[in-house]
Motif scaffolding. Structure first.
Motif, PDB file in Angstrom:
ATOM      1  N   VAL A 266       0.840  -1.197   0.000  1.00  0.00           N
ATOM      2  CA  VAL A 266       0.000   0.000   0.000  1.00  0.00           C
ATOM      3  C   VAL A 266       0.876   1.248   0.000  1.00  0.00           C
ATOM      4  N   GLN A 267       1.939   1.227   0.808  1.00  0.00           N
ATOM      5  CA  GLN A 267       2.800   2.401   0.934  1.00  0.00           C
ATOM      6  C   GLN A 267       3.717   2.602  -0.263  1.00  0.00           C
ATOM      7  N   GLU A 268       4.220   1.492  -0.839  1.00  0.00           N
ATOM      8  CA  GLU A 268       5.303   1.619  -1.807  1.00  0.00           C
ATOM      9  C   GLU A 268       4.885   1.409  -3.253  1.00  0.00           C
ATOM     10  N   THR A 269       3.640   1.031  -3.498  1.00  0.00           N
ATOM     11  CA  THR A 269       3.194   0.821  -4.870  1.00  0.00           C
ATOM     12  C   THR A 269       1.875   1.565  -5.085  1.00  0.00           C
ATOM     13  N   ARG A 270       1.450   1.595  -6.352  1.00  0.00           N
ATOM     14  CA  ARG A 270       0.142   2.163  -6.686  1.00  0.00           C
ATOM     15  C   ARG A 270      -0.837   1.047  -7.069  1.00  0.00           C
ATOM     16  N   SER A 272      -3.919  -1.437  -6.792  1.00  0.00           N
ATOM     17  CA  SER A 272      -5.214  -1.265  -6.150  1.00  0.00           C
ATOM     18  C   SER A 272      -5.301  -2.154  -4.913  1.00  0.00           C
ATOM     19  N   ARG A 301      -6.565   2.536   2.473  1.00  0.00           N
ATOM     20  CA  ARG A 301      -6.600   3.798   1.728  1.00  0.00           C
ATOM     21  C   ARG A 301      -6.187   4.992   2.575  1.00  0.00           C
ATOM     22  N   ARG A 304      -2.719   6.364   1.792  1.00  0.00           N
ATOM     23  CA  ARG A 304      -2.437   6.975   0.498  1.00  0.00           C
ATOM     24  C   ARG A 304      -3.011   8.383   0.431  1.00  0.00           C
ATOM     25  N   GLN A 307      -4.715  11.864  -4.766  1.00  0.00           N
ATOM     26  CA  GLN A 307      -4.010  12.355  -5.924  1.00  0.00           C
ATOM     27  C   GLN A 307      -4.591  13.694  -6.384  1.00  0.00           C
TER      28      GLN A 307
END
Length: 314
Positions: A266-270, A272, A301, A304, A307
């Motif tokens: 969750v922290q290091e990738t985008r 889903s 979530r 994150r 955006q």
């Protein structure tokens, strides 16, 4: 609570011993996302200290300047007898009085013993000097163990055992799961599937081996009986070892490992949340989110940042 570690380096200290002392602390800070440990380097005198392989380390202060530390690590290696002169020992005794616990790494326990700081304690050292240790300091109970923790005196036998001592300290301070995670980061522990000799080793090593298997099978989790079989144990035997070493069931350990990987993704990738759920062995995102919330106190979530909206330019 942040623990303060002071590391007293002697000339010709071991690079590997130093790395095995400091890197687990750094990893514990990184994995917990908290400053659990802070360390500083000391010297007997000012100026750089050269390791046995010529690596220079410039201490932040001398041992006489140290005001306080929760732990004072004493790290000589070769030539430890050169550091038992009266002036050195006086400074060491003075610094010890300003510290909570003393730790002899490699031949450090002999230097501490020369200062009279190990009398009445159990201790160990590098196996090459154990006989010398026992004969020279009869007030110390010398044992042939890889590491020893006796109240506020700690000691270990060398570079690789330093890692083992640090993992044990992390487990005592912050729980066995963080210690297992730190060990896994350095591939420390039994090789998964090493065979039927595993039931004869210490319980914590068995749990590390089980955890390594679990990490290798996240997307399609192994049944607990299968993990036990690969380690040469019964399911009940594995459960007993996990309860003793980690105070958690194998299922609980497996769940924590899967959720820790989910947290990282969750922290290091985008990816889903649904994709992450699949990668850590959950049938659907809702089930992972519930477990995630129980483990970390918030939904995936929440980690994150939103955006920024993209404007459409015509």
């Amino acid at each position: 609570m942040q623990r303060q570690i002071a590391i007293l380096l002697f000339p010709n200290f071991s690079n590997l011993c130093l790395a095995n002392a400091v890197e687990p602390l750094r990893a514990a800070n990184t994995l917990s996302r908290k400053p659990l440990y802070k360390w500083q380097f000391l010297g007997l005198e000012g100026g750089p200290v050269l390791s046995s392989s010529g690596l220079p380390v410039t201490p932040e202060m001398t041992v006489s300047d140290l005001a306080h530390a929760d732990y004072l690590f004493v790290m000589p290696s070769y030539g430890h007898r050169d550091f038992t002169r009266a002036a050195h020992l006086r400074r060491l005794r003075a610094a010890a009085g300003r510290c909570g616990a003393l730790v002899g790494l490699d031949t450090g326990s002999l230097v501490l013993a020369a200062a009279g700081l190990m009398d009445g304690y159990r201790a160990t050292s590098h196996w090459d000097v154990l006989t010398e240790f026992e004969e020279s300091y009869p007030e110390v109970s010398v044992v042939q163990h890889r590491f020893v923790i006796d109240r506020d005196r700690l000691s270990c036998g060398g570079a690789t055992t330093t890692m083992e001592l640090m993992l044990e300290l992390i487990a005592q301070h912050h729980g066995p799961m963080l210690s297992l995670d730190v060990g896994a980061l350095f591939m420390h522990g039994e090789r998964p599937g090493a065979g039927p000799h595993l039931p004869g080793v210490a319980g914590d090593r068995v749990v590390r081996a089980a955890a390594a298997l679990m990490r290798r099978h996240l997307e399609q989790p192994l049944p607990i009986p299968e993990i036990a079989r690969r380690l040469g144990l019964s399911q009940r035997g594995l459960e007993q070892r996990c309860q003793k070493a980690a105070r958690r069931s194998p299922q609980s350990i497996y769940g924590a490992i899967r959720l820790a990987e989910a947290h990282r993704l969750v922290q290091e990738t985008r990816l889903s949340v649904a994709e992450i759920a699949g990668r850590v062995g959950y049938a659907d995102a809702s089930a992972m989110t519930r477990g995630f919330r129980r483990e970390f106190g918030h939904a995936p979530r929440a980690l994150r940042a939103p955006q920024p909206a993209q404007s459409l330019t015509l």
